[in-house]
Design a protein around this motif. Structure first.
Motif, PDB file in Angstrom:
ATOM      1  N   PHE A 148      -9.176   4.783  -2.315  1.00  0.00           N
ATOM      2  CA  PHE A 148      -7.287   5.330  -3.138  1.00  0.00           C
ATOM      3  C   PHE A 148      -7.520   4.446  -4.439  1.00  0.00           C
ATOM      4  CE2 PHE A 148      -3.154   2.971  -3.320  1.00  0.00           C
ATOM      5  CZ  PHE A 148      -2.891   4.555  -3.728  1.00  0.00           C
ATOM      6  N   GLU A 149      -8.140   2.174  -3.772  1.00  0.00           N
ATOM      7  CA  GLU A 149      -8.585   1.822  -4.860  1.00  0.00           C
ATOM      8  C   GLU A 149      -8.700   2.032  -5.796  1.00  0.00           C
ATOM      9  OE1 GLU A 149      -8.411  -2.600  -1.627  1.00  0.00           O
ATOM     10  OE2 GLU A 149     -10.100  -1.582  -2.806  1.00  0.00           O
ATOM     11  N   ARG A 170       0.927  -0.954   0.243  1.00  0.00           N
ATOM     12  CA  ARG A 170      -0.364   0.243   0.264  1.00  0.00           C
ATOM     13  C   ARG A 170       1.163   1.268   0.127  1.00  0.00           C
ATOM     14  NH1 ARG A 170      -5.204  -0.315  -1.845  1.00  0.00           N
ATOM     15  NH2 ARG A 170      -5.181  -2.295  -1.930  1.00  0.00           N
ATOM     16  N   THR A 185      -5.664   8.306 -11.093  1.00  0.00           N
ATOM     17  CA  THR A 185      -4.979   9.242 -10.810  1.00  0.00           C
ATOM     18  C   THR A 185      -3.699   9.544 -11.651  1.00  0.00           C
ATOM     19  OG1 THR A 185      -5.784   9.515  -8.322  1.00  0.00           O
ATOM     20  CG2 THR A 185      -3.436  10.440  -8.998  1.00  0.00           C
ATOM     21  N   THR A 216       2.863   5.674  -5.444  1.00  0.00           N
ATOM     22  CA  THR A 216       3.611   6.077  -7.208  1.00  0.00           C
ATOM     23  C   THR A 216       2.676   6.999  -7.351  1.00  0.00           C
ATOM     24  OG1 THR A 216       1.390   4.670  -7.240  1.00  0.00           O
ATOM     25  CG2 THR A 216       3.575   3.490  -7.400  1.00  0.00           C
ATOM     26  N   VAL A 217       2.086   7.848  -7.119  1.00  0.00           N
ATOM     27  CA  VAL A 217       1.082   8.958  -6.384  1.00  0.00           C
ATOM     28  C   VAL A 217       1.215  10.383  -6.785  1.00  0.00           C
ATOM     29  CG1 VAL A 217      -0.615   7.469  -7.570  1.00  0.00           C
ATOM     30  CG2 VAL A 217      -0.896   7.822  -5.774  1.00  0.00           C
ATOM     31  N   LEU A 223       2.438   1.848  -3.320  1.00  0.00           N
ATOM     32  CA  LEU A 223       1.319   2.093  -4.409  1.00  0.00           C
ATOM     33  C   LEU A 223       1.330   3.899  -3.723  1.00  0.00           C
ATOM     34  CD1 LEU A 223      -1.540  -0.727  -4.252  1.00  0.00           C
ATOM     35  CD2 LEU A 223       0.002   0.490  -5.832  1.00  0.00           C
ATOM     36  N   SER A 224       1.503   4.383  -2.534  1.00  0.00           N
ATOM     37  CA  SER A 224       1.025   5.898  -2.491  1.00  0.00           C
ATOM     38  C   SER A 224       1.696   6.357  -2.689  1.00  0.00           C
ATOM     39  CB  SER A 224       0.767   5.787  -1.639  1.00  0.00           C
ATOM     40  OG  SER A 224      -0.195   5.237  -0.858  1.00  0.00           O
ATOM     41  N   SER A 258      -9.273   4.713  -6.972  1.00  0.00           N
ATOM     42  CA  SER A 258      -8.675   6.183  -8.349  1.00  0.00           C
ATOM     43  C   SER A 258      -7.305   5.883  -8.151  1.00  0.00           C
ATOM     44  CB  SER A 258      -9.256   7.155  -7.243  1.00  0.00           C
ATOM     45  OG  SER A 258      -8.308   7.244  -5.808  1.00  0.00           O
ATOM     46  N   TRP A 259      -6.443   5.212  -7.662  1.00  0.00           N
ATOM     47  CA  TRP A 259      -4.936   4.897  -7.902  1.00  0.00           C
ATOM     48  C   TRP A 259      -5.099   5.054  -9.383  1.00  0.00           C
ATOM     49  CZ3 TRP A 259      -2.243   1.101 -10.321  1.00  0.00           C
ATOM     50  CH2 TRP A 259      -1.368   0.627  -9.963  1.00  0.00           C
ATOM     51  N   LEU A 295      -7.230  -2.480  -7.625  1.00  0.00           N
ATOM     52  CA  LEU A 295      -7.158  -2.138  -8.232  1.00  0.00           C
ATOM     53  C   LEU A 295      -7.503  -1.578  -9.366  1.00  0.00           C
ATOM     54  CD1 LEU A 295      -2.969  -2.195  -7.263  1.00  0.00           C
ATOM     55  CD2 LEU A 295      -4.593  -0.335  -6.194  1.00  0.00           C
TER      56      LEU A 295
END
Length: 1465
Positions: A232-233, A141, A239, A147-148, A144-145, A235-236, A183
């Protein structure tokens, strides 16, 4: 990090980088022992913080940040530094042990970098994380955070994208799949531009609405934390895509452009991966199309810049998958008709909507035909009449997104909306249309396309625009398309390398007609231009000639006889290459650099065309036939004429260019090149894959979903199929009742009601019918995630019955052959599954009897299903021959066996099983049986030539034999007749007079007499049955017709290699060949497309392949298929076999779990790879396994070999790695063993590199060849070539002394350690191998013994009684300090042996005499008095002038046949 540098796009620039990048990737940039043990900063940090610690060290944030991250950052994340840290086990021993929720971002980033390095090195990436799944979820997680996170530098985010790409390629890992699935779930449709767009998707598939509601309900019911996670999942990805679009349109500085280009290439790779697998594509495809992503990319400055060739190619690949003809939800491939209809619907909608909204402006559009508006240019012309606002309104009406976030840099102008409309309705060629136009014969332009050159330059730093072989495929067409593209790339790569090699060797000088050659190659001959002798008119519907025939004159007068024979051995349909080659004497210079040229042109390769051999003629124009073996010299030859078919399509293009005033390239051709046969079969294989791609061939319906990677992995196993057999006759599978009981543990055996409590074989097992609820119920989604379901044990009872096998005749030859192998329970499980319908995957560790299992499955199918035919396929001729030899030993009629391909010559059996050999065998059998008919006729007293033909024999059977038997059978069945009467009236007494007597014992019971008589009649019946089968061969005249009849009608077990199947697929299928079962040996060594082609050697019936069984035997933990090019091997995963993919998908496998090959102690070296592997009783009790190896203190040893004469490994040419010290040591051990009396054929020398193999052969030739004391070992081979082989004693040279090289691949080490039965002696550098994390389990066992060779004196082969676990008597152990010490020891032994032989007192030791000259190759220290050269290469040696050309002073003499000289390294 990504090691990205600005690069031009030209082929020349990319080709120039290719060699350097490949070299850096493969060897010179690898961490050496000095890097890992010396003063390297990271090595010091590792020793201080985690290496050598007994318990897991605590992670200190300052070490992570200052000593690791900052140092890496200062080196710009150089890949060499990351490799050093990976080799120092940073992830395994430090980062992951100390990871928790409080870990810093640097900690997470370093973990991600290490995973990327492991993936790039093809090492296991995710295994380490399974120990702490909760921590892995937290770590994932956080990645992933990041990456954006816009605060992260672009280079870091590029690396994080690589990490995510790796995760989505590893969906077979449970912990990874759990993190990735949300995701790309339906919740990402929250980001579609309108509710109407979503409803439009729901209309296509009503089940989607239910899934959407469930996702919404879960969100609404969640607490704040869950809602934040779900938000978050969903919109990942949205984004990321918006950020990607900003990068495409907002790159200003040179550095921004470079970094954003690298990021964008990786992001395109991620999107392509998501689009190319159905589970990730289902919702992503609609989402990306809603965002108008492809039009946005196409109009971006990055795409417009033609120098960004890789980015543009990646766009094309993404477009291919985005518009692939498939229903996203069901996975159904659209037919051409359905695809066109979908396209026409979109055009009709545009006309309808456009006319309704803009009646006047778009009237012409509404009236235009589909072909017109499907054309991009014409559509854009229609849309020009609309204003910008009108255009946007039309897009809205068409359901396209027209609004993006205000912060977006995406340019939303007229061209963007026009592109969005056009891309939605334009006509595109399907993947079949593209493949149809792709040639399978290369030209110089194709070989040096930037895409091909880029693939060769691959080093892992940037992605490639080639498809990958994943866990799953969209459709069968998608699988075949990817396979065709990749196999074509790999084939052309090999051709290009061979052509460049030849051009370098021939050393062209001068230009045009003045070109001269300063060198030689046995694979090429200079020629004058080819003469075009026939251009046939084109066929209907084609614009190119039907055939273009050319003649080439080969001057063979100066060629050595063996080289000339190689050229004369060219066969029809072989491909040769016509080259125009020039020197580079006066290369024009422009602005300080060459004018833009390809790498081929820089070498002098100007033109390349392919041609197929039609015929070879002698100098008088007569066909060249096989020359008889002459005692004297062969006839002299000056010329050979080669008749060729040119590539007609390419010829038409070339002639059209000549008509436009361009040069005629055929006038410039001056060199003809051939390739070795095994490498040059690319044309028929590519043709086969291309035809399959263009067809709609399916997999068998019961296998389709499993093959594509969807659905229940166990759905193709027999337990889940409706047509499973209720009973199987196991015949000779079980040896006795006890064997039956032992083989079915956990099952209760119930004898048939009429039988006793136990009885002998044969056994018929009746299986309980599958219960209706046997299919596992889908678990309720309400079940708690942490709740574990416990499988309930199933009690199975089997009913067993028997029968009396029919008497087959009175002669010993009539007795059936029976199996003698006492199969283990796991083997019985595999045989049972293989005898049932469905898919069987058998994993066979080394020495566990895979071949025996396959053989018994074949036997069971053969006897249980007389109408079915079985296809046997293996990777190598050798494996196929081993299988065939075991089949021949079972009760299978030889007339039903057929072996296709050229490996049949190596089959060690008396009979020939090739097509023509089988025909001859049939005719020979016919002659034998006709003689038997004559003998039978004489016993009947029947006049006439009844045995003259099969037809007359059939007449004799109908008129004499059958009536006599019918009359006699009435007597036998009459209850009034007694034994004497039955014996007296037996009509075949005279015929069976030569059978073992008494034929009918006088004291036998009536039942016994009747049984013998029935057997006699079966013998007679068999004569006429076989003659009936032979009869067509009398009628058919052509040998080809006879051979094809044999294949299509007569043979029931047909064997071929996977390569032969691929080459001959169309030919075999067009004959109407039909088969029901496929059994594949070495399945894990065969590429996936070569796994599939044998399933498709017949044409579909009723829309599917009529296969009933597929049995795959192999071992995915040993070597995979060998792929030469790094890009195709690692990036595209072309080395993936169907076997490995099925294992990864979770298809049920049967693991054979008892080995009978090696000593238990040697098996311990690789047993850690197979946790359940045990030993068969024979290796625990047989003397050869329990007694020690004579003359050796240990049955296996790792021997540490230091530098020899100041040198360790050497690399005289790239990738040709040698180690003279180990070569000398290996040969010295071999000589020592021979002096003790070890048979040479029981010793093999293996090595990990072809260069070392050449060097060892050279040392052997120098020391042992021609010396009767030593001779040569059975084989000197590389480990890769020796898979599937074994020998009693193996000497293994690991070669590397600086870094571990590709031996870090555990599969290769597993093969190397599992080839020896009784003795394994490994030569290597201890410091290199003991530090490797992946190999630690094996080397911990190896290094428990001393690392200096320990010998035992006063022992000879065959005479020792010392137990392998016993201690050596004191004073008898001699420890060798090094190769010089062993050399001196062997030299002294040799001298003593020669003296004893001279004195006639030699006993034991080597068989055969010797002489004083026998040791002339050795000096006082045992190492040869002549220095062995190490600079040569096998292939280099073959092209020395004296090996290719005849000496000038011999030119007027008849040419004498010469064997090629022994190659010296």
């Amino acid at each position: 990090m990504e090691d990205i540098k600005p690069e031009g796009s030209s082929s020349a620039q990319e080709a120039g980088a290719a060699a350097a990048a490949s070299e850096a990737y493969h060897g010179h940039a690898r961490p050496t022992i000095a890097d890992l043990d010396g003063e390297n900063h990271f090595a010091q940090v590792a020793r201080k913080n985690w290496l050598g610690n007994a318990k897991a060290p605590k992670v200190r944030p300052e070490v992570v940040k200052k000593e690791l991250w900052d140092e890496l950052e200062s080196a710009d994340f150089a890949y060499s530094s990351l490799l050093v840290l990976e080799n120092l086990q940073l992830l395994e021993k430090y980062l992951w042990h100390g990871f928790d929720e409080d870990a810093s971002n640097w900690h997470c980033l370093l973990l991600a970098l290490m995973v990327n390095v492991k993936r790039r090195e093809n090492l296991p990436s995710w295994d380490y994380f399974s120990s702490k799944p909760a921590d892995f979820s937290s770590f994932f997680r956080r990645i992933l955070s990041m990456t954006v996170d816009p605060s992260q530098p672009t280079k870091i985010r590029t690396q994080l994208l690589s990490f995510v790409i790796g995760a989505f390629q590893s969906l077979d890992s449970g912990i990874v799949r759990k993190e990735c699935a949300p995701l790309v779930s339906i919740s990402i449709w929250q980001n579609l531009h309108s509710d109407a767009a979503r409803e439009q998707q729901f209309e296509k598939n009503p089940m989607l609405k239910k899934a959407w509601r469930a996702a919404s309900k879960r969100f609404d019911a969640g607490d704040e934390a869950l809602q934040a996670r779900l938000r978050f999942e969903r919109s990942w990805l949205y984004t990321l895509v918006l950020d990607f679009l900003d990068r495409l349109y907002n790159s200003t500085t040179r550095e921004d452009i470079r970094d954003n280009l690298a990021y964008s290439e990786r992001f395109m790779e991620l999107l392509t991966d998501l689009q190319s697998q159905l589970p990730t594509r289902r919702y992503v495809n609609a989402f990306l199309r809603d965002l108008n992503l492809l039009p946005a990319i196409r109009l971006s400055p990055l795409y417009m810049d033609e120098e960004n060739g890789l980015f543009r190619d990646l766009f094309n690949l993404l477009s291919h998958f985005t518009y692939f003809p498939i229903e996203d939800q069901t996975g159904k491939q659209l037919s051409k008709l359905e695809y066109d209809q979908e396209h026409y619907d979109s055009l009709a909608k545009l006309q309808r909507v456009g006319y309704a909204a803009f009646t006047e402006k778009l009237q012409l559009l509404a009236l235009a035909n589909y072909g017109s508006i499907g054309n991009r240019e014409e559509l854009e012309g229609h849309l020009r009449v609309l204003s910008d606002d009108d255009l946007i309104q039309l897009c809205v009406l068409m359901g396209l997104r027209t609004e993006y976030p205000k912060s977006s840099f995406l340019v939303q102008d007229r061209s963007f909306f026009t592109e969005a409309l056009a891309s939605g309705v334009e006509e595109r060629p399907t993947f079949k249309d593209v493949v149809r136009e792709m040639t399978v014969l290369p030209t110089e332009r194709i070989l040096y396309e930037s895409t091909f050159v880029r693939n060769e330059a691959y080093n892992g730093a940037r992605p490639l625009a080639i498809p990958k072989l994943n866990l799953q495929y969209l459709t069968m067409g998608d699988f075949l398309w990817r396979s065709f593209i990749l196999y074509r790339c790999e084939s052309f790569y090999g051709i290009r390398k061979d052509m460049e090699d030849v051009v370098k060797r021939v050393q062209p000088r001068g230009q045009g007609a003045n070109t001269k050659f300063g060198g030689f190659s046995r694979m090429s001959i200079p020629i004058s231009k080819p003469a075009i002798v026939d251009v046939a008119p084109s066929r209907v519907g084609e614009d190119h000639p039907a055939q273009v025939r050319a003649e080439v004159i080969l001057d063979v007068s100066r060629l050595q006889y063996p080289v000339r024979r190689e050229w004369e051995s060219l066969r029809p349909d072989d491909v040769v290459f016509l080259l125009a080659v020039e020197g580079q004497d006066d290369v024009p210079m422009h602005n300080g650099h060459h004018d833009e040229q390809t790498a081929g042109e820089q070498l002098g390769l100007k033109t390349l065309r392919c041609a197929e051999v039609v015929q070879i003629l002698d100098e008088n124009g007569r066909p060249l036939r096989e020359q008889a073996q002459l005692d004297g010299p062969p006839p002299r030859a000056r010329q050979r004429r080669l008749i060729l078919n040119l590539d007609a399509k390419q010829y038409k293009e070339d002639i059209d260019r000549v008509a436009q005033g361009r040069l005629d390239i055929y006038q410039r051709i001056n060199l003809i090149v051939r390739r070795r046969g095994r490498e040059n079969n690319f044309r028929p294989i590519l043709d086969s894959i291309k035809r399959l791609t263009l067809s709609d061939i399916p997999a068998p319906s019961w296998l389709q979903e499993v093959f594509l990677g969807y659905g229940d992995p166990s759905s193709a196993t027999y337990k889940r199929l409706p047509n499973r057999l209720q009973s199987i006759d196991f015949r000779d599978t079980f040896l006795d009742w006890q064997h039956l009981i032992e083989s079915l543990p956990g099952k209760s055996i119930e004898p048939h009601e009429s039988a006793q409590s136990s009885f002998g074989p044969p056994y018929i097992l009746e299986f309980p019918a599958a219960e209706p609820d046997a299919v596992p119920v889908r678990p309720s989604k309400k079940r708690r995630r942490d709740q574990v379901e416990v499988a309930q044990p199933v009690h199975e009872s089997l009913h067993v019955s028997t029968y009396k096998p029919p008497n087959t005749g009175p002669y010993p030859a009539d007795a059936p052959k029976v199996n003698r192998v006492r199969f283990t329970p796991a083997q019985i499980e595999a045989i049972t599954s293989g005898s049932q319908p469905g898919l069987t995957v058998v994993v066979g560790p080394p020495g566990t009897g895979k071949t025996d299992v396959a053989t018994q499955i074949i036997s069971n199918i053969y006897h249980n299903f007389p109408d079915q035919r079985t296809l046997l396929v293996a990777h190598s001729n050798q494996a196929l021959n081993q299988l065939f030899q075991k089949i021949v030993a079972l009760d299978i009629d030889e007339r039903h066996l057929l072996r296709l391909g050229h490996g049949e010559e190596e089959l060690e059996t008396e009979a020939s099983y090739s097509k023509h050999g089988r025909v001859e065998s049939f005719l020979e059998r016919g002659t034998y049986y006709l003689a038997e008919v004559d003998r039978l006729a004489r016993s009947f007293g029947a006049p006439g030539a009844h045995g003259s033909t099969c037809e007359t024999a059939d007449y004799f059977n109908l008129v004499y034999v059958k009536p006599a038997w019918t009359q006699y059978s009435d007597v036998v069945q009459d209850p009034q007749s007694n034994v004497e009467q039955i014996i007296a009236e037996f009509p075949f007494k005279g015929y069976f007079a030569d059978a073992p007597q008494p034929l009918l014992p006088p004291n036998a019971s009536r039942e016994e007499i009747v049984d013998i008589i029935q057997g006699c009649y079966r013998h007679v019946e068999k004569i006429f049955t076989e003659l009936e089968d032979i009869r067509p061969f009398e009628i058919l005249r052509s040998p080809r017709d006879k051979a094809n009849y044999l294949l299509v009608k007569e043979a029931r077990i047909i064997a071929m290699t996977s390569t032969h199947a691929a080459m001959r697929r169309q030919e075999i299928a067009s004959l109407g060949f039909h088969y029901d079962n496929v059994i594949m040996e070495e399945a894990a060594q065969i590429t996936e497309i070569e796994n599939f082609i044998p399933l498709a050697l017949q044409n579909p019936q009723n829309g599917e392949l009529p296969l009933q069984r597929i049995v795959l035997c192999g071992d995915h933990l040993q070597n995979s298929p060998i792929i030469q090019n790094l890009a195709f091997r690692q990036y595209a995963n072309l080395e993936q076999s169907l076997f490995l993919r099925l294992v990864r998908l979770g298809v049920p496998t049967i693991m054979l779990d008892q080995q009978g090959r090696a000593r238990p102690s040697i098996a311990e070296l690789y047993k850690w790879r197979y946790p359940r592997l045990d030993n068969l009783p024979n290796v625990l009790s047989t003397p050869e396994f329990t007694l020690a190896n004579p003359g050796f203190a240990h049955e296996y040893q790792f021997i540490d070999v230091p530098d020899y004469k100041g040198k360790g490994e050497m690399e005289p040419t790239p990738h040709f790695i040698q180690n003279l010290g180990e070569a000398e040591y290996a040969v010295a051990i071999f000589m020592y063993m021979r002096l003790l009396g070890y048979p040479a054929n029981r010793i093999s020398i293996l090595t990990t590199y072809a260069g070392q193999r050449a060097l060892i052969k050279d040392v052997l030739a120098h020391r042992c060849k021609g010396n009767r004391l030593f001779g040569l070992p059975r084989l000197v081979a590389t480990v890769d070539k020796y898979q599937g082989e074994q020998n009693d004693y193996i000497i293994l040279s690991l070669v590397r002394t600086r870094s571990i090289g590709y031996l870090r691949d555990i599969r290769r080490l597993t093969v190397a350690l599992s080839r020896a039965r009784l003795g394994l002696y490994i030569l290597g550098r201890r410091a290199v191998f003991e530090a490797c994390f992946e190999l630690k389990p094996a080397f911990d066992v190896l290094l428990a013994k001393p690392d200096r060779l320990a010998l035992v004196t006063e022992e000879l082969y065959g005479e020792t009684q010392r137990a392998v676990i016993g201690k050596v008597e004191e004073g008898r152990e001699a420890v060798m300090e090094g190769v010089e010490h062993l050399g001196k020891y062997v030299f002294e032994m040799t001298g003593a042996m020669v003296e004893s032989l001279r004195g006639g007192s030699g006993s034991g030791g080597v068989n055969g005499g010797g002489s004083a000259g026998a040791v002339g190759n050795s000096n006082g220290n045992g190492i040869g008095n002549g220095e062995v050269g190490v600079e040569g290469v096998d292939e280099e040696d073959e092209d020395r002038p004296e090996k290719v050309l005849v000496k000038d002073d011999d030119m007027d003499l008849d040419m004498v046949p010469e064997e090629p000289e022994e190659v010296r390294a």
